[in-house]
Design a protein around this motif. Structure first.
Motif, mmCIF file in Angstrom:
data_model
loop_
_atom_site.group_PDB
_atom_site.id
_atom_site.type_symbol
_atom_site.label_atom_id
_atom_site.label_comp_id
_atom_site.label_asym_id
_atom_site.label_seq_id
_atom_site.Cartn_x
_atom_site.Cartn_y
_atom_site.Cartn_z
ATOM 1 N N UNK A 1 -14.287 59.229 68.021
ATOM 2 C CA UNK A 1 -15.705 58.960 68.258
ATOM 3 C C UNK A 1 -16.111 58.998 69.726
ATOM 4 N N UNK A 2 -15.181 59.331 70.611
ATOM 5 C CA UNK A 2 -15.545 59.536 72.001
ATOM 6 C C UNK A 2 -15.233 58.404 72.942
ATOM 7 N N UNK A 3 -14.794 57.266 72.388
ATOM 8 C CA UNK A 3 -14.446 56.167 73.306
ATOM 9 C C UNK A 3 -13.101 56.468 73.958
ATOM 10 N N UNK A 4 -13.068 56.423 75.290
ATOM 11 C CA UNK A 4 -11.822 56.704 75.999
ATOM 12 C C UNK A 4 -10.770 55.663 75.644
ATOM 13 N N UNK B 1 -10.360 67.301 78.375
ATOM 14 C CA UNK B 1 -10.010 65.951 78.809
ATOM 15 C C UNK B 1 -10.721 64.915 77.957
ATOM 16 N N UNK B 2 -11.985 65.153 77.636
ATOM 17 C CA UNK B 2 -12.730 64.202 76.793
ATOM 18 C C UNK B 2 -12.242 64.242 75.347
ATOM 19 N N UNK B 3 -11.878 65.414 74.852
ATOM 20 C CA UNK B 3 -11.317 65.501 73.497
ATOM 21 C C UNK B 3 -9.977 64.781 73.429
ATOM 22 N N UNK B 4 -9.156 64.945 74.480
ATOM 23 C CA UNK B 4 -7.821 64.349 74.483
ATOM 24 C C UNK B 4 -7.859 62.837 74.545
ATOM 25 N N UNK B 5 -8.827 62.287 75.267
ATOM 26 C CA UNK B 5 -8.841 60.844 75.501
ATOM 27 C C UNK B 5 -9.906 60.103 74.714
ATOM 28 N N UNK B 6 -10.768 60.831 74.015
ATOM 29 C CA UNK B 6 -11.924 60.185 73.393
ATOM 30 C C UNK B 6 -11.733 59.733 71.967
ATOM 31 N N UNK B 7 -10.583 60.064 71.342
ATOM 32 C CA UNK B 7 -10.401 59.664 69.958
ATOM 33 C C UNK B 7 -11.415 60.337 69.046
#
Length: 274
Positions: free
Chosen positions: A269-272, A261-267
């Motif tokens: 550098x990690x910003x959702x 979920x964090x990989x999918x939405x974080x771009x």
């Protein structure tokens, strides 16, 4: 930075493994990149319990596509095929079902009688030959459901977590199948409750199959996370408490979902993303 995020996932999975009174194997695959994200004992044979039914479903669909098997011809249940364990057919007096109906019961409610009907229709050797041809020879259908004599002989149905996650992926993607067969498989697998299903938000579709035996809990699934679907199989055995196996499967799936979920939405550098 994603490498560090993955390292955190592996650490979480190691903690789950350390806390389990039993043996656990798993494989988690990123279906966007095709990369194996995490694995443990992924090539080792585990008892499949009812997750073996994924291989039976695949073979049935292939034979139907070849025109050697009719899925939609109603037939009365042969009482000689009725067995106990999970399922509803054992309680019905005179059911008349198609083979497609039997497959639905085999997957959705893990009906053992329905499974044996499908095995008789497709052939045990044919299931194993198909798995070998797919490079999934670790999946071995050695007995029908509730065959106590076969169990005593040691003829357990087995698979590795790697092979089990792959057959779940093949059914979901429809690799080697026609689109209508893929859609039929997904329709069944989306209805299965289990620990992987419980570990992700309700809005996210999960195509899964569960399996339970004394001292054994196993599940395989594709989690249809938007932008980052992933496949996983979690297999546990030698359990002191069966409930601990269910919790371990849930926790592995929850950890994997959090990562993807964090990989999918974080771009990058990690910003959702909004």
């Amino acid at each position: 930075m994603q490498a560090d995020l993955r390292a955190q996932l592996v650490k979480q999975l190691d903690g789950i493994t350390a806390n389990l009174k039993g043996v656990i194997g798993y494989r988690i695959v990123d279906l966007t990149s095709g990369e194996q994200v995490a694995a443990r004992l992924e090539k080792e044979p585990f008892p499949t319990a009812s997750t073996i039914k994924l291989s039976i479903l695949y073979e049935m669909l292939k034979q139907a596509e070849a025109g050697t098997l009719a899925l939609d011809t109603p037939a009365p249940l042969n009482r000689a095929q009725v067995v106990g364990g999970t399922g509803v057919l054992q309680f019905l007096t005179a059911p008349v079902l198609t083979l497609r109906d039997q497959a639905a019961l085999m997957i959705i409610v893990s009906d053992n009688t329905a499974t044996n009907v499908v095995i008789d229709a497709v052939g045990m050797d044919q299931v194993n030959a198909r798995m070998t041809a797919l490079g999934l020879g670790d999946i071995k259908l050695r007995r029908k459901m509730m065959d106590s004599a076969a169990v005593k002989r040691g003829d357990e149905n087995i698979a590795s977590p790697a092979a089990l996650s792959r057959i779940a992926e093949l059914l979901w993607k429809g690799e080697g199948l026609k689109p209508e067969s893929r859609d039929a498989a997904r329709k069944f697998l989306h209805q299965v409750p289990g620990q992987i299903r419980n570990a992700v938000p309700d809005a996210v579709l999960v195509a899964s199959k569960t399996g339970e035996l004394d001292g054994v809990r196993a599940e395989a699934a594709v989690v249809e996370l938007a932008g980052r679907p992933f496949a996983l199989a979690v297999m546990t055995t030698y359990l002191v408490n069966d409930a601990d196996g269910l919790k371990a499967i849930h926790d592995v799936a929850a950890s994997a979902y959090s990562y993807f979920d964090r990989v999918a939405t974080g771009g990058a550098y990690g910003r959702r993303q909004p």
